[in-house]
Design a protein around this motif. Structure first.
Motif, PDB file in Angstrom:
ATOM      1  N   ALA A  31      -7.156  14.013  -5.245  1.00 51.45           N
ATOM      2  CA  ALA A  31      -7.661  13.907  -3.870  1.00 51.45           C
ATOM      3  C   ALA A  31      -8.100  12.475  -3.574  1.00 51.45           C
ATOM      4  O   ALA A  31      -7.789  11.928  -2.510  1.00 51.45           O
ATOM      5  CB  ALA A  31      -8.822  14.875  -3.660  1.00 51.45           C
ATOM      6  N   ALA A  32      -8.801  11.863  -4.515  1.00 45.00           N
ATOM      7  CA  ALA A  32      -9.228  10.472  -4.322  1.00 45.00           C
ATOM      8  C   ALA A  32      -8.021   9.552  -4.233  1.00 45.00           C
ATOM      9  O   ALA A  32      -7.998   8.622  -3.417  1.00 45.00           O
ATOM     10  CB  ALA A  32     -10.147  10.043  -5.458  1.00 45.00           C
ATOM     11  N   CYS A  33      -7.005   9.820  -5.027  1.00 46.82           N
ATOM     12  CA  CYS A  33      -5.793   8.998  -4.985  1.00 46.82           C
ATOM     13  C   CYS A  33      -5.096   9.135  -3.627  1.00 46.82           C
ATOM     14  O   CYS A  33      -4.568   8.157  -3.094  1.00 46.82           O
ATOM     15  CB  CYS A  33      -4.858   9.405  -6.125  1.00 46.82           C
ATOM     16  SG  CYS A  33      -3.564   8.209  -6.455  1.00 46.82           S
ATOM     17  N   GLY A  34      -5.121  10.325  -3.057  1.00 45.69           N
ATOM     18  CA  GLY A  34      -4.563  10.515  -1.712  1.00 45.69           C
ATOM     19  C   GLY A  34      -5.286   9.653  -0.695  1.00 45.69           C
ATOM     20  O   GLY A  34      -4.660   9.046   0.185  1.00 45.69           O
ATOM     21  N   VAL A  35      -6.610   9.564  -0.822  1.00 46.34           N
ATOM     22  CA  VAL A  35      -7.396   8.717   0.085  1.00 46.34           C
ATOM     23  C   VAL A  35      -7.042   7.245  -0.155  1.00 46.34           C
ATOM     24  O   VAL A  35      -6.827   6.490   0.793  1.00 46.34           O
ATOM     25  CB  VAL A  35      -8.914   8.954  -0.099  1.00 46.34           C
ATOM     26  CG1 VAL A  35      -9.721   7.945   0.703  1.00 46.34           C
ATOM     27  CG2 VAL A  35      -9.280  10.377   0.292  1.00 46.34           C
ATOM     28  N   LEU A  46      -5.972   4.227 -12.686  1.00 47.85           N
ATOM     29  CA  LEU A  46      -5.565   5.634 -12.646  1.00 47.85           C
ATOM     30  C   LEU A  46      -4.278   5.851 -13.443  1.00 47.85           C
ATOM     31  O   LEU A  46      -4.143   6.837 -14.168  1.00 47.85           O
ATOM     32  CB  LEU A  46      -5.367   6.099 -11.205  1.00 47.85           C
ATOM     33  CG  LEU A  46      -6.627   6.251 -10.359  1.00 47.85           C
ATOM     34  CD1 LEU A  46      -6.268   6.413  -8.892  1.00 47.85           C
ATOM     35  CD2 LEU A  46      -7.461   7.418 -10.845  1.00 47.85           C
ATOM     36  N   LEU A  47      -3.352   4.928 -13.316  1.00 48.54           N
ATOM     37  CA  LEU A  47      -2.075   5.066 -14.030  1.00 48.54           C
ATOM     38  C   LEU A  47      -2.187   4.694 -15.504  1.00 48.54           C
ATOM     39  O   LEU A  47      -1.272   4.984 -16.269  1.00 48.54           O
ATOM     40  CB  LEU A  47      -0.993   4.204 -13.363  1.00 48.54           C
ATOM     41  CG  LEU A  47      -0.497   4.711 -12.018  1.00 48.54           C
ATOM     42  CD1 LEU A  47       0.482   3.720 -11.407  1.00 48.54           C
ATOM     43  CD2 LEU A  47       0.148   6.095 -12.161  1.00 48.54           C
ATOM     44  N   CYS A 102      -1.334  12.116  -9.245  1.00 53.29           N
ATOM     45  CA  CYS A 102      -1.722  10.749  -8.863  1.00 53.29           C
ATOM     46  C   CYS A 102      -0.492   9.849  -8.768  1.00 53.29           C
ATOM     47  O   CYS A 102      -0.342   9.086  -7.813  1.00 53.29           O
ATOM     48  CB  CYS A 102      -2.723  10.168  -9.854  1.00 53.29           C
ATOM     49  SG  CYS A 102      -4.361  10.918  -9.727  1.00 53.29           S
ATOM     50  N   ALA A 103       0.392   9.938  -9.752  1.00 55.33           N
ATOM     51  CA  ALA A 103       1.608   9.117  -9.738  1.00 55.33           C
ATOM     52  C   ALA A 103       2.453   9.422  -8.501  1.00 55.33           C
ATOM     53  O   ALA A 103       3.016   8.503  -7.888  1.00 55.33           O
ATOM     54  CB  ALA A 103       2.414   9.352 -11.017  1.00 55.33           C
ATOM     55  N   ALA A 104       2.519  10.685  -8.106  1.00 55.76           N
ATOM     56  CA  ALA A 104       3.289  11.058  -6.910  1.00 55.76           C
ATOM     57  C   ALA A 104       2.688  10.422  -5.663  1.00 55.76           C
ATOM     58  O   ALA A 104       3.414   9.911  -4.801  1.00 55.76           O
ATOM     59  CB  ALA A 104       3.349  12.578  -6.769  1.00 55.76           C
ATOM     60  N   PHE A 105       1.353  10.439  -5.548  1.00 57.80           N
ATOM     61  CA  PHE A 105       0.706   9.775  -4.418  1.00 57.80           C
ATOM     62  C   PHE A 105       1.003   8.284  -4.426  1.00 57.80           C
ATOM     63  O   PHE A 105       1.315   7.697  -3.396  1.00 57.80           O
ATOM     64  CB  PHE A 105      -0.819   9.980  -4.451  1.00 57.80           C
ATOM     65  CG  PHE A 105      -1.292  11.249  -3.807  1.00 57.80           C
ATOM     66  CD1 PHE A 105      -1.084  11.492  -2.461  1.00 57.80           C
ATOM     67  CD2 PHE A 105      -1.965  12.201  -4.555  1.00 57.80           C
ATOM     68  CE1 PHE A 105      -1.538  12.650  -1.859  1.00 57.80           C
ATOM     69  CE2 PHE A 105      -2.421  13.367  -3.968  1.00 57.80           C
ATOM     70  CZ  PHE A 105      -2.202  13.595  -2.624  1.00 57.80           C
ATOM     71  N   ILE A 106       0.904   7.654  -5.582  1.00 54.73           N
ATOM     72  CA  ILE A 106       1.105   6.206  -5.671  1.00 54.73           C
ATOM     73  C   ILE A 106       2.535   5.829  -5.328  1.00 54.73           C
ATOM     74  O   ILE A 106       2.776   4.804  -4.689  1.00 54.73           O
ATOM     75  CB  ILE A 106       0.662   5.693  -7.054  1.00 54.73           C
ATOM     76  CG1 ILE A 106      -0.860   5.878  -7.201  1.00 54.73           C
ATOM     77  CG2 ILE A 106       1.052   4.227  -7.246  1.00 54.73           C
ATOM     78  CD1 ILE A 106      -1.401   5.662  -8.606  1.00 54.73           C
ATOM     79  N   ARG A 107       3.475   6.672  -5.695  1.00 51.91           N
ATOM     80  CA  ARG A 107       4.884   6.397  -5.359  1.00 51.91           C
ATOM     81  C   ARG A 107       5.112   6.321  -3.846  1.00 51.91           C
ATOM     82  O   ARG A 107       6.041   5.675  -3.395  1.00 51.91           O
ATOM     83  CB  ARG A 107       5.787   7.449  -5.983  1.00 51.91           C
ATOM     84  CG  ARG A 107       6.053   7.206  -7.438  1.00 51.91           C
ATOM     85  CD  ARG A 107       7.130   8.155  -7.979  1.00 51.91           C
ATOM     86  NE  ARG A 107       7.358   7.871  -9.366  1.00 51.91           N
ATOM     87  CZ  ARG A 107       6.761   8.502 -10.376  1.00 51.91           C
ATOM     88  NH1 ARG A 107       5.918   9.488 -10.136  1.00 51.91           N
ATOM     89  NH2 ARG A 107       7.016   8.170 -11.626  1.00 51.91           N
ATOM     90  N   THR A 108       4.251   6.966  -3.057  1.00 50.51           N
ATOM     91  CA  THR A 108       4.423   6.905  -1.602  1.00 50.51           C
ATOM     92  C   THR A 108       4.200   5.492  -1.074  1.00 50.51           C
ATOM     93  O   THR A 108       4.641   5.178   0.022  1.00 50.51           O
ATOM     94  CB  THR A 108       3.457   7.865  -0.860  1.00 50.51           C
ATOM     95  OG1 THR A 108       2.109   7.432  -1.049  1.00 50.51           O
ATOM     96  CG2 THR A 108       3.636   9.302  -1.325  1.00 50.51           C
TER      97      THR A 108
END
Length: 159
Positions: A74-78, A103-104, A121-127
């Motif tokens: 959730a924090a990674c999404g933010v 995170l990574l 988290c990795a999926a969010f970062i890929r965005t």
């Protein structure tokens, strides 16, 4: 209302980032410090407003040592909503990139059948890949470029 007694409003925080912070039920997730994660809401608002120290304050709550904690996705999404909004200050971008790299740099807790905290988290970062590539190319040799390069390498997308 979830988390805080009344919604926080800031002219420095884009609507998409506000929506991302407010969409999570922070109080229902156990923080890395052992308390409900609703206290992270204030830290994330401060990060969204561009305060570099707020990003570093996530350590021990969202990640600790080599382990992610329950509020990490959730924090990674933010964080990625903040990244997508394009923080203009270099110090903010560096702190945000440092946090994403941290995170990574954790152990993958998922299995081949589930994403786990790390995979989420990795999926969010890929965005945010286009922005990461731009950051790396904008000022080669800079701290921000080094963080972006590290993130891309950990995602195995450095080419």
């Amino acid at each position: 209302m979830r988390g805080m007694d009344k919604p926080r409003n800031s002219p420095l925080v884009p609507d998409a980032v506000s929506a991302e912070i407010l969409r999570h039920d922070w109080g229902s997730v156990e923080c890395g410090c052992g308390r409900p994660a609703e206290h992270l809401e204030e830290t994330l608002w401060n990060a969204a407003e561009g305060h570099p120290a707020a990003f570093h304050a996530l350590e021990g709550h969202v990640f600790a040592g080599s382990r992610l904690r329950a509020p990490a996705p959730a924090a990674c999404g933010v964080l990625m909503a903040v990244w997508a909004a394009g923080p203009p200050r270099l110090a903010t971008r560096e702190a945000l990139l440092w946090t994403l790299l941290a995170l990574l740099n954790t152990e993958d807790d998922g299995s081949s059948h589930e994403a786990g905290l790390y995979g989420q988290c990795a999926a969010f970062i890929r965005t945010g890949l286009p922005g990461l590539h731009r950051e790396r190319a904008a000022a080669p040799g800079s701290v921000a470029a080094a963080y972006a390069d590290g993130i891309l390498a950990l995602l195995d997308l450095s080419v």
